[in-house]
Design a protein around this motif. Structure first.
Motif, short mmCIF file in Angstrom:
data_model
loop_
_atom_site.label_atom_id
_atom_site.label_comp_id
_atom_site.label_asym_id
_atom_site.label_seq_id
_atom_site.Cartn_x
_atom_site.Cartn_y
_atom_site.Cartn_z
N UNK A 247 -15.07 -69.47 -34.98
CA UNK A 247 -15.67 -70.91 -34.86
C UNK A 247 -14.94 -71.63 -33.99
N UNK A 248 -15.47 -72.25 -33.24
CA UNK A 248 -14.99 -73.24 -32.09
C UNK A 248 -15.89 -74.36 -32.03
N UNK A 249 -15.60 -75.26 -31.44
CA UNK A 249 -16.30 -76.84 -31.45
C UNK A 249 -15.99 -77.32 -29.85
N UNK A 250 -17.29 -77.81 -29.54
CA UNK A 250 -17.23 -78.73 -28.26
C UNK A 250 -17.24 -79.89 -28.43
N UNK A 251 -16.21 -80.70 -27.94
CA UNK A 251 -15.94 -81.99 -28.15
C UNK A 251 -16.72 -82.66 -26.90
N UNK A 252 -17.80 -82.90 -26.92
CA UNK A 252 -18.64 -83.62 -25.76
C UNK A 252 -19.07 -84.84 -26.41
N UNK A 253 -18.50 -85.99 -25.79
CA UNK A 253 -18.89 -87.37 -26.48
C UNK A 253 -20.34 -87.82 -25.92
N UNK A 254 -20.75 -87.63 -24.94
CA UNK A 254 -21.92 -88.02 -24.44
C UNK A 254 -22.77 -86.82 -24.05
N UNK B 271 -23.79 -67.37 -14.36
CA UNK B 271 -23.44 -66.13 -13.78
C UNK B 271 -21.88 -66.02 -13.43
N UNK B 272 -21.18 -66.85 -13.28
CA UNK B 272 -19.58 -66.57 -13.20
C UNK B 272 -18.83 -66.18 -14.37
N UNK B 273 -19.53 -66.35 -15.40
CA UNK B 273 -19.04 -65.96 -16.77
C UNK B 273 -19.60 -64.61 -17.44
N UNK B 274 -20.36 -63.75 -16.62
CA UNK B 274 -21.09 -62.90 -17.22
C UNK B 274 -20.20 -61.61 -17.08
N UNK B 275 -20.04 -60.82 -18.23
CA UNK B 275 -19.27 -59.64 -18.08
C UNK B 275 -19.92 -58.24 -17.22
N UNK B 276 -21.17 -58.57 -17.22
CA UNK B 276 -22.15 -57.47 -17.00
C UNK B 276 -23.46 -57.99 -16.82
N UNK C 153 -18.74 -75.41 -22.81
CA UNK C 153 -17.69 -74.22 -22.21
C UNK C 153 -18.17 -73.00 -22.14
N UNK C 154 -18.82 -72.34 -20.97
CA UNK C 154 -19.46 -71.08 -21.20
C UNK C 154 -18.39 -69.79 -21.40
N UNK C 155 -17.22 -69.83 -20.77
CA UNK C 155 -16.23 -68.80 -20.85
C UNK C 155 -16.24 -68.13 -22.19
N UNK D 238 -18.58 -61.92 -33.93
CA UNK D 238 -19.35 -63.00 -33.78
C UNK D 238 -18.72 -64.25 -33.30
N UNK D 239 -19.30 -65.10 -32.48
CA UNK D 239 -18.69 -66.48 -32.29
C UNK D 239 -19.74 -67.54 -32.36
N UNK D 240 -19.37 -68.54 -32.99
CA UNK D 240 -20.16 -69.67 -33.13
C UNK D 240 -19.79 -70.96 -32.69
N UNK D 241 -20.31 -71.75 -31.45
CA UNK D 241 -19.60 -72.73 -30.95
C UNK D 241 -20.48 -73.85 -31.58
N UNK D 242 -19.94 -75.03 -31.81
CA UNK D 242 -20.70 -76.15 -32.20
C UNK D 242 -20.40 -77.54 -31.55
N UNK D 243 -21.07 -78.43 -31.60
CA UNK D 243 -21.04 -79.73 -30.84
C UNK D 243 -20.39 -80.31 -32.12
N UNK D 244 -19.01 -80.94 -32.00
CA UNK D 244 -18.53 -81.79 -32.76
C UNK D 244 -17.32 -82.55 -32.27
N UNK D 245 -17.78 -83.70 -31.58
CA UNK D 245 -16.64 -84.45 -30.52
C UNK D 245 -15.68 -84.72 -31.63
N UNK D 246 -15.75 -85.17 -32.99
CA UNK D 246 -14.84 -85.93 -33.57
C UNK D 246 -13.90 -84.80 -34.37
#
Length: 522
Positions: A480-487, A331-336, A397-399, A409-417
């Motif tokens: 392209x961006x990555x999400x560095x979530x270790x767990x 909800x807080x990140x929605x532009x519309x 991260x939803x922002x 186009x934006x692609x966000x991948x899980x890639x902690x390393x």
């Protein structure tokens, strides 16, 4: 006696088929193309009632023009059929037109012999009008009996999905040995496709009671798969052609349309029953396209920021009650305004309550647009489409995922390393190989235009969207961006996480399908 030539035509693979009849048990046939001489690659015989004989006087001989060196074309060549010392000239127009003439006026036995050759993939005839003519003639053809003194044929399952992937499973016992295999054609209103049959591939010790009447081997189960080039527009049937049946086309069976997951379950079970391990992937491969072409950017309307409406295509892989927390986090990140397509087979009371509760808390507004396992194109196109699993939205991260700008186009991948951000090729390879969790966000017009280029051959929409995201990465068309979530905690709820009898869930099933396609096209 010279062979009586009725029809002569060439197919898509440069195979010349010669159909007629002769009293000779072994005619000495040759095809002369200019100064080249070809011998038949196959000769089939059949009984013809119009000749008033029980002997197999009918004949179809196949000659392979691709054997000719130097890329010789047949358009300008002088072609003669030779039978001993007798020669018959074959003109070019006849090679083009005779296939249609055979389907229109050929006697039944010759027509059925043609169908067998198509089913066995010895002939390839892709002309749409010819396919319509064959279907029209089969529409009024009688079906052979499933049990006679010569054979018994059983169909345990004959099913296909709405997209045109199908499989047949059953068993067959002949009374006498035959060099001709059990073969089949899948028939739709305007299309026929050969079925990749695996006769005698499954152990069926339970059929031993038929041994006194029929040839029982203990491995008399069969299975087969096919895929229509486009979703069938009407009812479809399967034509199972029994060896030794010259006077009828075969056993005609209606094809039941079932959900893709049901067919996958039955095919997985049948695959485990195939004795030869090397053949186990063949049934699956027959139901898949020969290759996967990467989606390409298409011309669409200029993507300019509008009112910020977002369509969220959500694979909810958490508990039903958690849907409210997932939407509330967005909800807080929605532009519309937010429209929701929920990738579930049905809307439960818990899901409905979760959506209603989230709608009261999202100030931008929330509408439930669709609940289905398939993505639906909205009547009114939103600004942006976002796809993700609920477990991804709960941890990424939803922002940047829901941001209105930049318009790309934006692609966000899980890639902690951080290894995913090497070269584009390395990024795409690891993304596909490791099935990395991801979120895809792109302008709606681009999204649906490119998604239409991905065939509907997978169980999950995520498999198609993963292919789209991979193409965007390879083409450098996505940020392209990555999400560095270790767990990272992967969701385990929802239909896509259910396991088949071999222990694989829907995502693993799709990954195997893609592997089979890539192996076949390599």
């Amino acid at each position: 006696m010279q062979m009586n030539l009725d029809f002569c035509f060439i197919d898509d693979a440069r195979i010349v088929a010669v159909a007629g009849w002769t009293t000779q048990p072994r005619p000495h046939l040759r095809l002369h193309v200019d100064d080249k001489v070809l011998t038949p690659i196959a000769v089939t015989r059949h009984v013809r009632r119009d000749l008033r004989s029980n002997e197999p006087m009918g004949l179809v001989a196949l000659f392979d023009l691709s054997q000719l060196s130097g890329g010789n074309g047949f358009e300008e060549a002088s072609i003669h059929l030779a039978d001993g010392y007798d020669f018959t000239e074959i003109r070019h127009p006849r090679l083009i037109e005779d296939a249609s003439h055979l389907v229109e006026v050929g006697v039944d036995e010759v027509f059925f012999a043609l169908l067998r050759l198509i089913a066995q993939r010895r002939l390839v005839l892709s002309d749409k009008q010819l396919g319509r003519d064959i279907c029209a003639r089969l529409r009024v053809a009688p079906s052979a009996a499933r049990e006679t003194d010569k054979h018994v044929l059983a169909i345990d399952r004959c099913q296909m999905t709405a997209s045109g992937q199908g499989a047949v499973i059953g068993w067959f016992l002949p009374a006498n040995a035959s060099v001709e295999p059990l073969c089949a054609l899948a028939i739709e209103d305007e299309t026929i496709v050969p079925v990749d049959m695996l006769p005698g591939s499954m152990a069926r010790a339970d059929l031993s009671a038929y041994a006194p009447r029929y040839r029982f081997s203990g491995h008399d189960g069969y299975c087969g798969g096919w895929r229509f080039p486009s979703p069938p527009s009407g009812a479809a049937r399967l034509l199972l052609m029994v060896p030794g049946e010259d006077f009828l086309p075969g056993v005609l069976v209606p094809i039941e349309t079932v959900p893709a997951a049901d067919l996958a379950q039955h095919v997985t079970l049948a695959t485990l029953g195939i004795d030869d391990i090397s053949d186990r992937d063949r049934l699956r491969r027959a139901m898949l396209p020969h290759m996967l072409s990467m989606p390409r950017p298409t011309e669409t309307e200029d993507d300019k920021p509008g009112d910020g409406e977002t369509l969220l295509i959500l694979d909810h892989d958490l508990a039903d009650g958690d849907l409210r927390d997932v939407l509330r986090r967005i909800g807080p990140h929605l532009p519309g305004r937010l429209s929701l397509q929920l990738l579930r087979p049905r809307l439960t009371g818990v899901l409905q309550n979760a959506i209603n509760g989230a709608a009261r808390e999202i100030s931008a507004g929330l509408d439930l647009q669709e609940v289905s396992l398939n993505i639906a194109r909205p009547e009114v196109m939103p600004d942006r489409v976002v796809f993700a699993r609920s477990s991804v939205l709960f941890q990424f991260d939803l922002k940047p995922i829901f941001a209105r700008e930049p318009v790309c186009a934006r692609v966000t991948l899980l890639d902690p390393i951080g290894t995913v951000l090497a070269t584009r090729t390395a990024q795409a390879e690891r993304f596909a190989r490791d099935l990395l969790p991801f979120a895809l966000s792109m302008p709606a017009s681009q999204f649906f235009a490119q998604l239409d280029q991905v065939p509907e051959c997978f169980l999950t929409e995520e498999a198609r969207l993963r292919l789209l995201a991979e193409a965007l990465v390879l083409q450098g068309a996505a940020e392209l961006s990555r999400a560095d979530i270790y767990r990272y905690f992967e969701g385990k709820s929802g239909p896509h996480c259910e396991n088949f009898v071999d222990g694989r869930d829907w995502h693993a099933f799709d990954a195997h399908s893609r592997q089979l396609i890539e192996e076949a096209s390599a």
